[in-house]
Design an enzyme around this catalytic site. Structure first.
Site, PDB file in Angstrom:
ATOM      1  CB  VAL A  63      -1.008   0.041   1.180  1.00 22.53           C
ATOM      2  CG1 VAL A  63      -2.046  -1.051   1.047  1.00 22.53           C
ATOM      3  CG2 VAL A  63      -0.296  -0.014   2.526  1.00 22.53           C
ATOM      4  CG  ASN A  89      -6.314  -3.554   9.080  1.00 20.11           C
ATOM      5  OD1 ASN A  89      -6.454  -3.396  10.283  1.00 20.11           O
ATOM      6  ND2 ASN A  89      -5.669  -4.616   8.582  1.00 20.11           N
ATOM      7  CB  SER A 163      -2.958   3.197  17.056  1.00 20.46           C
ATOM      8  OG  SER A 163      -2.367   2.891  18.314  1.00 20.46           O
ATOM      9  CE1 TYR A 176       1.415   1.304  14.575  1.00 21.01           C
ATOM     10  CE2 TYR A 176       0.928   2.122  16.775  1.00 21.01           C
ATOM     11  CZ  TYR A 176       0.592   1.343  15.684  1.00 21.01           C
ATOM     12  OH  TYR A 176      -0.573   0.601  15.698  1.00 21.01           O
ATOM     13  CB  ALA A 178       4.500  10.773  13.799  1.00 18.88           C
ATOM     14  CE  LYS A 180      -1.723   2.719  13.246  1.00 17.64           C
ATOM     15  NZ  LYS A 180      -2.418   2.154  12.071  1.00 17.64           N
ATOM     16  CB  ILE A 209      -6.274  -5.588  19.512  1.00 10.59           C
ATOM     17  CG1 ILE A 209      -6.893  -4.176  19.598  1.00 10.59           C
ATOM     18  CG2 ILE A 209      -7.325  -6.644  19.182  1.00 10.59           C
ATOM     19  CD1 ILE A 209      -7.962  -3.978  20.655  1.00 10.59           C
TER      20      ILE A 209
HETATM   21  P1  NAD Z   1      -1.052  -7.792  11.864  1.00  8.22           P
HETATM   22  O1  NAD Z   1       0.427  -7.722  11.779  1.00  8.22           O
HETATM   23  O2  NAD Z   1      -1.698  -9.058  12.329  1.00  8.22           O
HETATM   24  O3  NAD Z   1      -1.688  -7.434  10.438  1.00  8.22           O
HETATM   25  C1  NAD Z   1      -1.178  -6.458   9.594  1.00  8.22           C
HETATM   26  C2  NAD Z   1      -1.294  -6.959   8.165  1.00  8.22           C
HETATM   27  O4  NAD Z   1      -0.872  -5.898   7.290  1.00  8.22           O
HETATM   28  C3  NAD Z   1      -0.375  -8.152   7.882  1.00  8.22           C
HETATM   29  O5  NAD Z   1      -1.116  -9.199   7.252  1.00  8.22           O
HETATM   30  C4  NAD Z   1       0.691  -7.581   6.951  1.00  8.22           C
HETATM   31  O6  NAD Z   1       1.202  -8.515   6.025  1.00  8.22           O
HETATM   32  C5  NAD Z   1      -0.069  -6.470   6.264  1.00  8.22           C
HETATM   33  N1  NAD Z   1       0.818  -5.426   5.739  1.00  8.22           N
HETATM   34  C6  NAD Z   1       1.891  -4.854   6.357  1.00  8.22           C
HETATM   35  N2  NAD Z   1       2.455  -3.944   5.566  1.00  8.22           N
HETATM   36  C7  NAD Z   1       1.733  -3.914   4.424  1.00  8.22           C
HETATM   37  C8  NAD Z   1       1.833  -3.174   3.218  1.00  8.22           C
HETATM   38  N3  NAD Z   1       2.819  -2.285   3.032  1.00  8.22           N
HETATM   39  N4  NAD Z   1       0.923  -3.402   2.232  1.00  8.22           N
HETATM   40  C9  NAD Z   1      -0.070  -4.318   2.411  1.00  8.22           C
HETATM   41  N5  NAD Z   1      -0.202  -5.053   3.537  1.00  8.22           N
HETATM   42  C10 NAD Z   1       0.689  -4.865   4.517  1.00  8.22           C
HETATM   43  O7  NAD Z   1      -1.472  -6.565  12.787  1.00  8.22           O
HETATM   44  P2  NAD Z   1      -2.896  -6.112  13.363  1.00  8.22           P
HETATM   45  O8  NAD Z   1      -2.821  -6.108  14.822  1.00  8.22           O
HETATM   46  O9  NAD Z   1      -3.981  -6.856  12.686  1.00  8.22           O
HETATM   47  O10 NAD Z   1      -2.885  -4.590  12.888  1.00  8.22           O
HETATM   48  C11 NAD Z   1      -3.750  -4.086  11.884  1.00  8.22           C
HETATM   49  C12 NAD Z   1      -3.791  -2.579  12.012  1.00  8.22           C
HETATM   50  O11 NAD Z   1      -4.282  -2.224  13.311  1.00  8.22           O
HETATM   51  C13 NAD Z   1      -2.452  -1.874  11.882  1.00  8.22           C
HETATM   52  O12 NAD Z   1      -2.619  -0.675  11.152  1.00  8.22           O
HETATM   53  C14 NAD Z   1      -2.054  -1.560  13.309  1.00  8.22           C
HETATM   54  O13 NAD Z   1      -1.212  -0.441  13.384  1.00  8.22           O
HETATM   55  C15 NAD Z   1      -3.417  -1.293  13.911  1.00  8.22           C
HETATM   56  N6  NAD Z   1      -3.489  -1.430  15.359  1.00  8.22           N
HETATM   57  C16 NAD Z   1      -3.219  -2.625  15.957  1.00  8.22           C
HETATM   58  C17 NAD Z   1      -3.310  -2.715  17.348  1.00  8.22           C
HETATM   59  C18 NAD Z   1      -3.032  -3.999  18.107  1.00  8.22           C
HETATM   60  O14 NAD Z   1      -2.885  -3.919  19.334  1.00  8.22           O
HETATM   61  N7  NAD Z   1      -2.993  -5.144  17.472  1.00  8.22           N
HETATM   62  C19 NAD Z   1      -3.654  -1.587  18.106  1.00  8.22           C
HETATM   63  C20 NAD Z   1      -3.918  -0.391  17.439  1.00  8.22           C
HETATM   64  C21 NAD Z   1      -3.841  -0.337  16.060  1.00  8.22           C
END
Ligand code: NAD
Length: 268
Positions: A63, A89, A163, A176, A178, A180, A209
């Site tokens: 992306v 996402n 986030s 991260y 900045a 978000k 999460i």
């Molecule tokens: P995760 O690592 O399980 O999933 C992230 C997915 O994004 C992975 O499948 C990865 O391959 C894909 N990805 C990474 N870079 C990419 C790119 N350049 N192009 C396309 N795909 C790409 O993590 P998650 O916990 O499911 O996180 C999803 C989102 O939620 C993220 O943006 C993360 O910052 C946000 N988030 C997560 C949490 C948490 O505690 N898990 C909290 C707040 C926000």
């Protein structure tokens, strides 16, 4: 069904929150376009959806690359004709080895005088740029392409994954935080720009999460996060999918440019 016949694209849909959102949307009647960098991961989620009688296509693209993103949207339009819902996402969490070591020391001796994590002072250009690029550029590039499809139809739902880091800042993760916070600003600006065209843009700012995302953290930090969360537990991916479903459905018809933060009370 709350998304009957809708076409939805989820970036980073191959695991964690993206996977859970894709499965939830499919159960609510949406047809899915699953993007991920990792083909097998996206294919596995698409197979779960089609195995349950739904419809899903896989889009492998980074992306943060605007050319790949434009090509990906051409593929979606080629297959489905249009797009109703975009969930931005995809994300990464990077911690430099030296910062991780200092985090481990701080966790092991919480009472010791703090020498600071030095995350900002020591961060190299490539970490800064990669984090901003995947989260913020990626959200912008996908939003730009989605609007080209949504504006002429006068309908769209865009849900951006922010986030609590973007609300309150995480010491140790300036990049991260900045990125978000940038996503939150982008959400509000675009929401104002396109609500008159029938397109809703909102964000989710999850707390901690339980996904593989937390595996990059030093041992002990997860336990500290739980202790600092008034609900005394990590969130479940399904609790974020619930929020995404609300923002992607017509139930949120008067919700514009908002940041919904399911976080167990960490940020109130
Ligand atoms: P995760 O690592 O399980 O999933 C992230 C997915 O994004 C992975 O499948 C990865 O391959 C894909 N990805 C990474 N870079 C990419 C790119 N350049 N192009 C396309 N795909 C790409 O993590 P998650 O916990 O499911 O996180 C999803 C989102 O939620 C993220 O943006 C993360 O910052 C946000 N988030 C997560 C949490 C948490 O505690 N898990 C909290 C707040 C926000």
């Amino acid at each position: 069904m709350r998304l009957d016949g809708r076409i939805a694209m989820i970036t980073g849909g191959g695991s964690g929150l993206g996977r859970e959102i894709a499965l939830r949307f499919a159960r609510e009647g949406a047809k899915l376009a699953i993007n991920d960098l990792r083909r097998e991961a996206a294919q596995a989620v698409a197979a779960e959806i089609t195995g349950a009688g739904g419809e899903a296509m896989v889009l492998v693209a980074d992306v943060s690359d605007s050319v790949e993103v434009a090509a990906m949207f051409e593929e979606i339009v080629g297959r489905f004709g249009y797009l109703d819902i975009l969930v931005n996402n995809a994300g990464i969490g990077l911690i430099a080895p030296a910062v991780r070591e200092r985090m481990e020391q701080a966790i092991a001796s919480p009472g010791a005088a703090s020498a600071g994590l030095g995350a900002t002072r020591t961060m190299n250009d490539s970490q800064w740029r990669r984090t901003l690029s995947v989260h913020l550029d990626g959200t912008f590039y996908c939003t730009r392409e989605a609007l080209k499809v949504m504006e002429p139809r006068g309908y769209g739902k865009i849900v951006n994954m922010a986030s609590i880091a973007g609300l309150t800042g995480f010491g140790g993760s300036p990049d991260y935080s900045a990125a978000k916070a940038g996503i939150i600003g982008l959400t509000k600006a675009v929401a104002r720009e396109v609500i008159g065209l029938g397109i809703h843009v909102n964000a989710i700012a999850p707390g901690f999460i339980d996904t593989t995302f937390l595996e990059v953290l030093p041992p002990g930090l997860k336990e500290l996060m739980i202790l600092q969360t008034p609900a005394r537990r990590l969130g479940k991916p399904g609790e974020i999918a619930d929020a995404a479903l609300y923002l992607a459905s017509d139930e949120s018809s008067f919700v514009v440019g908002q940041v919904l933060s399911p976080n167990g009370g960490f940020v109130i």
